[in-house]
Design a protein around this motif. Sequence first.
Motif, PDB file in Angstrom:
ATOM      1  N   LYS A 199      -3.961  -1.530 -11.762  1.00  0.00           N
ATOM      2  CA  LYS A 199      -4.347  -0.966 -10.480  1.00  0.00           C
ATOM      3  C   LYS A 199      -5.178  -1.967  -9.703  1.00  0.00           C
ATOM      4  O   LYS A 199      -6.022  -2.677 -10.273  1.00  0.00           O
ATOM      5  N   PRO A 200      -4.971  -2.043  -8.377  1.00  0.00           N
ATOM      6  CA  PRO A 200      -5.691  -3.032  -7.577  1.00  0.00           C
ATOM      7  C   PRO A 200      -7.133  -2.611  -7.341  1.00  0.00           C
ATOM      8  O   PRO A 200      -7.543  -1.479  -7.617  1.00  0.00           O
ATOM      9  N   ALA A 201      -7.905  -3.538  -6.779  1.00  0.00           N
ATOM     10  CA  ALA A 201      -9.263  -3.231  -6.370  1.00  0.00           C
ATOM     11  C   ALA A 201      -9.227  -2.210  -5.248  1.00  0.00           C
ATOM     12  O   ALA A 201      -8.257  -2.136  -4.498  1.00  0.00           O
ATOM     13  N   PRO A 202     -10.277  -1.398  -5.110  1.00  0.00           N
ATOM     14  CA  PRO A 202     -10.264  -0.329  -4.098  1.00  0.00           C
ATOM     15  C   PRO A 202     -10.367  -0.856  -2.685  1.00  0.00           C
ATOM     16  O   PRO A 202     -11.407  -0.791  -2.055  1.00  0.00           O
ATOM     17  N   SER A 203      -9.296  -1.434  -2.203  1.00  0.00           N
ATOM     18  CA  SER A 203      -9.228  -1.903  -0.822  1.00  0.00           C
ATOM     19  C   SER A 203      -7.931  -1.413  -0.227  1.00  0.00           C
ATOM     20  O   SER A 203      -6.964  -1.163  -0.929  1.00  0.00           O
ATOM     21  N   THR A 204      -7.917  -1.274   1.079  1.00  0.00           N
ATOM     22  CA  THR A 204      -6.780  -0.680   1.775  1.00  0.00           C
ATOM     23  C   THR A 204      -6.207  -1.672   2.759  1.00  0.00           C
ATOM     24  O   THR A 204      -6.947  -2.304   3.520  1.00  0.00           O
ATOM     25  N   PHE A 205      -4.882  -1.816   2.733  1.00  0.00           N
ATOM     26  CA  PHE A 205      -4.184  -2.664   3.705  1.00  0.00           C
ATOM     27  C   PHE A 205      -3.126  -1.810   4.365  1.00  0.00           C
ATOM     28  O   PHE A 205      -2.264  -1.264   3.692  1.00  0.00           O
ATOM     29  N   LEU A 206      -3.189  -1.672   5.645  1.00  0.00           N
ATOM     30  CA  LEU A 206      -2.241  -0.851   6.385  1.00  0.00           C
ATOM     31  C   LEU A 206      -1.315  -1.750   7.180  1.00  0.00           C
ATOM     32  O   LEU A 206      -1.791  -2.556   7.982  1.00  0.00           O
ATOM     33  N   TYR A 207      -0.031  -1.622   6.958  1.00  0.00           N
ATOM     34  CA  TYR A 207       0.965  -2.397   7.687  1.00  0.00           C
ATOM     35  C   TYR A 207       2.011  -1.460   8.236  1.00  0.00           C
ATOM     36  O   TYR A 207       2.446  -0.543   7.565  1.00  0.00           O
ATOM     37  N   LYS A 208       2.437  -1.679   9.479  1.00  0.00           N
ATOM     38  CA  LYS A 208       3.585  -0.976  10.041  1.00  0.00           C
ATOM     39  C   LYS A 208       4.590  -2.040  10.418  1.00  0.00           C
ATOM     40  O   LYS A 208       4.297  -2.926  11.197  1.00  0.00           O
ATOM     41  N   TYR A 251      12.736   3.668  -0.613  1.00  0.00           N
ATOM     42  CA  TYR A 251      12.764   4.334  -1.914  1.00  0.00           C
ATOM     43  C   TYR A 251      12.784   3.302  -3.042  1.00  0.00           C
ATOM     44  O   TYR A 251      12.096   3.453  -4.054  1.00  0.00           O
ATOM     45  N   VAL A 252      13.595   2.276  -2.873  1.00  0.00           N
ATOM     46  CA  VAL A 252      13.704   1.239  -3.905  1.00  0.00           C
ATOM     47  C   VAL A 252      12.379   0.514  -4.070  1.00  0.00           C
ATOM     48  O   VAL A 252      11.929   0.241  -5.202  1.00  0.00           O
ATOM     49  N   THR A 253      11.726   0.195  -2.960  1.00  0.00           N
ATOM     50  CA  THR A 253      10.437  -0.491  -3.033  1.00  0.00           C
ATOM     51  C   THR A 253       9.392   0.374  -3.720  1.00  0.00           C
ATOM     52  O   THR A 253       8.599  -0.109  -4.536  1.00  0.00           O
ATOM     53  N   THR A 254       9.390   1.677  -3.427  1.00  0.00           N
ATOM     54  CA  THR A 254       8.442   2.590  -4.060  1.00  0.00           C
ATOM     55  C   THR A 254       8.681   2.672  -5.559  1.00  0.00           C
ATOM     56  O   THR A 254       7.735   2.676  -6.365  1.00  0.00           O
ATOM     57  N   LYS A 255       9.950   2.724  -5.978  1.00  0.00           N
ATOM     58  CA  LYS A 255      10.278   2.781  -7.408  1.00  0.00           C
ATOM     59  C   LYS A 255       9.829   1.506  -8.123  1.00  0.00           C
ATOM     60  O   LYS A 255       9.461   1.537  -9.294  1.00  0.00           O
ATOM     61  N   THR A 256       9.848   0.408  -7.404  1.00  0.00           N
ATOM     62  CA  THR A 256       9.541  -0.877  -8.026  1.00  0.00           C
ATOM     63  C   THR A 256       8.050  -1.113  -8.179  1.00  0.00           C
ATOM     64  O   THR A 256       7.583  -1.559  -9.227  1.00  0.00           O
ATOM     65  N   VAL A 257       7.253  -0.830  -7.133  1.00  0.00           N
ATOM     66  CA  VAL A 257       5.831  -1.195  -7.145  1.00  0.00           C
ATOM     67  C   VAL A 257       4.908   0.014  -7.157  1.00  0.00           C
ATOM     68  O   VAL A 257       3.702  -0.143  -7.371  1.00  0.00           O
ATOM     69  N   ALA A 317       3.738  -4.278  -0.317  1.00  0.00           N
ATOM     70  CA  ALA A 317       4.999  -4.866  -0.764  1.00  0.00           C
ATOM     71  C   ALA A 317       6.054  -4.834   0.330  1.00  0.00           C
ATOM     72  O   ALA A 317       6.806  -5.796   0.518  1.00  0.00           O
ATOM     73  N   TYR A 318       6.108  -3.727   1.098  1.00  0.00           N
ATOM     74  CA  TYR A 318       7.124  -3.594   2.141  1.00  0.00           C
ATOM     75  C   TYR A 318       6.917  -4.632   3.243  1.00  0.00           C
ATOM     76  O   TYR A 318       7.879  -5.163   3.803  1.00  0.00           O
ATOM     77  N   GLY A 319       5.658  -4.920   3.567  1.00  0.00           N
ATOM     78  CA  GLY A 319       5.395  -5.949   4.574  1.00  0.00           C
ATOM     79  C   GLY A 319       5.905  -7.318   4.140  1.00  0.00           C
ATOM     80  O   GLY A 319       6.482  -8.064   4.936  1.00  0.00           O
ATOM     81  N   ILE A 320       5.701  -7.659   2.876  1.00  0.00           N
ATOM     82  CA  ILE A 320       6.191  -8.945   2.361  1.00  0.00           C
ATOM     83  C   ILE A 320       7.719  -8.988   2.395  1.00  0.00           C
ATOM     84  O   ILE A 320       8.319  -9.979   2.835  1.00  0.00           O
ATOM     85  N   GLU A 380       1.202   3.396  -4.252  1.00  0.00           N
ATOM     86  CA  GLU A 380      -0.072   2.837  -3.816  1.00  0.00           C
ATOM     87  C   GLU A 380       0.067   1.424  -3.274  1.00  0.00           C
ATOM     88  O   GLU A 380      -0.781   0.951  -2.530  1.00  0.00           O
ATOM     89  N   LYS A 381       1.144   0.722  -3.631  1.00  0.00           N
ATOM     90  CA  LYS A 381       1.340  -0.638  -3.137  1.00  0.00           C
ATOM     91  C   LYS A 381       2.529  -0.753  -2.193  1.00  0.00           C
ATOM     92  O   LYS A 381       2.974  -1.863  -1.878  1.00  0.00           O
TER      93      LYS A 381
END
Length: 509
Positions: free
Chosen positions: A495-504, A417-423, A431-434, A426-427
């Motif tokens: 807003k970033p360029a239209p590219s997708t990065f999926l991280y789990k 939740y905190v990460t979502t509020k910060t960035v 951000a969570y992976g970093i 869409e990111k």
Amino acid sequence: MELKKSPDGGWGWVIVLVSFFTQFLCYGSPLAVGVLYIEWLDAFGEGKGKTAWVGSLASGVGLLASPVCSLCVSSFGARTVTIFSGFMVAGGLMLSSFAPNIYFLFFSYGIVVGLGCGLLYTATVTITCQYFDDRRGLALGLISTGSSVGLFIYAALQRMLVEFYGLDGCLLIVGALALNILACGSLMRPLQSSDCPLPKRIVPEDLPDRYSIYNEKGKNREENMNILDKSYSSEEKCKSALANGDWKQESLLHKNPTVTHTKEPETYKKKVAEQTYFCKQLAKRKWQLYKNYCGETMALFKNKVFSALFIAILLFDIGGFPPSLLMEDVARSSNVKEEEFIMPLISIIGIMTAVGKLLLGILADFKWINTLYLYVATLIIMGLALCAIPFAKSYVTLALLSSILGFLTGNWSIFPYVTTKTVGIEKLAHAYGILMFFAGLGNSLGPPIVGWFYDWTQTYDIAFYFSGFCVLLGGFILLLAALPSWDTCNKQLPKPAPSTFLYKVASNV
């Protein structure tokens, strides 16, 4: 293959059940490693700092290797990865029972078991997200409590097994229990349609325009054809020279028929040119994606709150993780008698972590509560509790502090939740992976640093003052960055360029 619609129930509840037991079986021993830590100190006679590396690696390696874990699950599927990782965890635990020295444990328990846990966490989260959409939060909350319940039960279980069967027998039995992960993995039925046709092979003429980054299609194909013409001309010279040779050269021709019998050279040259062009365009596309990724990463760190959040999570794990590993040894160093132990301190931390995840998650859902300030409050209170550990000289006070620390460690449930509020949503994945990478770094460094402080001073006092200072520092840095006067919380990033990065991401809680 195309995924079916998430059923939000049905077989999905079986997935939740087996994912819960998977996290219970894989994380139970690594999170309750504090019981084994005392035995390893006595068995190998090494310093506390060096011995603490075993447990810290088991918790940190899975987070550090989260991109690799995500790639493996995406490539081979959750069921395959779960079964393979079950062998890794069980094998690492059993192999640790034969460890001749502490360095062997770094590999068998720290790296093998830690990496297996990271793979299993990623697999369980991935397949749960596939089966649930509307009820995804509830499903993820249920499976995440598996690790906390595992910590609660395994702390008492491992202590009992050590008393009856010794350290080696305990690790063998715990490793055998981990083999039940294989049964859990076999029930993870992929949510995929099996009758989908294989994707059609793409030729350069059918490539979408997005792959033609530099518009060099005609030029590349001409260059490739020229290179092939040169190679074919040299090939013709070779064939003519061999045709004028003796019978030995003729025999060489028969041994190498590909030199003399080339069918349809023009068609072959065209196919090779097309493949070469395709590879070049794909490489250029990948390079462009990497450039976009680096650009987005730099844009994230321009956000002051995100930069403060990465410092806070690093300092939090350096200072906040050691109690779950070292609390049993803290009690022994404080001359607390074993007869006074109503319940292992690590078990108290485990059950209160589960309670903290639940209650803090409920609080985060209230609209009138700012989750960023709630997270800062957990950091500051935890820092004060860590500084109070040197003053605890009885089982009751240590148990009380363990309860507080365990409850506040449940702030992992509100960290997304905190990460979502910060960035922004869409990111979030990027951000969570970093942030999880730095969390794994903190998990790996925290216990050894505290152990080294004890080796230098022969007391845990300065060590936990240092831990408390780290967590407090991270909390105050995040608080200053989040204050409205700084005007950073509500600042929108471009807003970033239209590219997708999926991280789990793998986690350890």
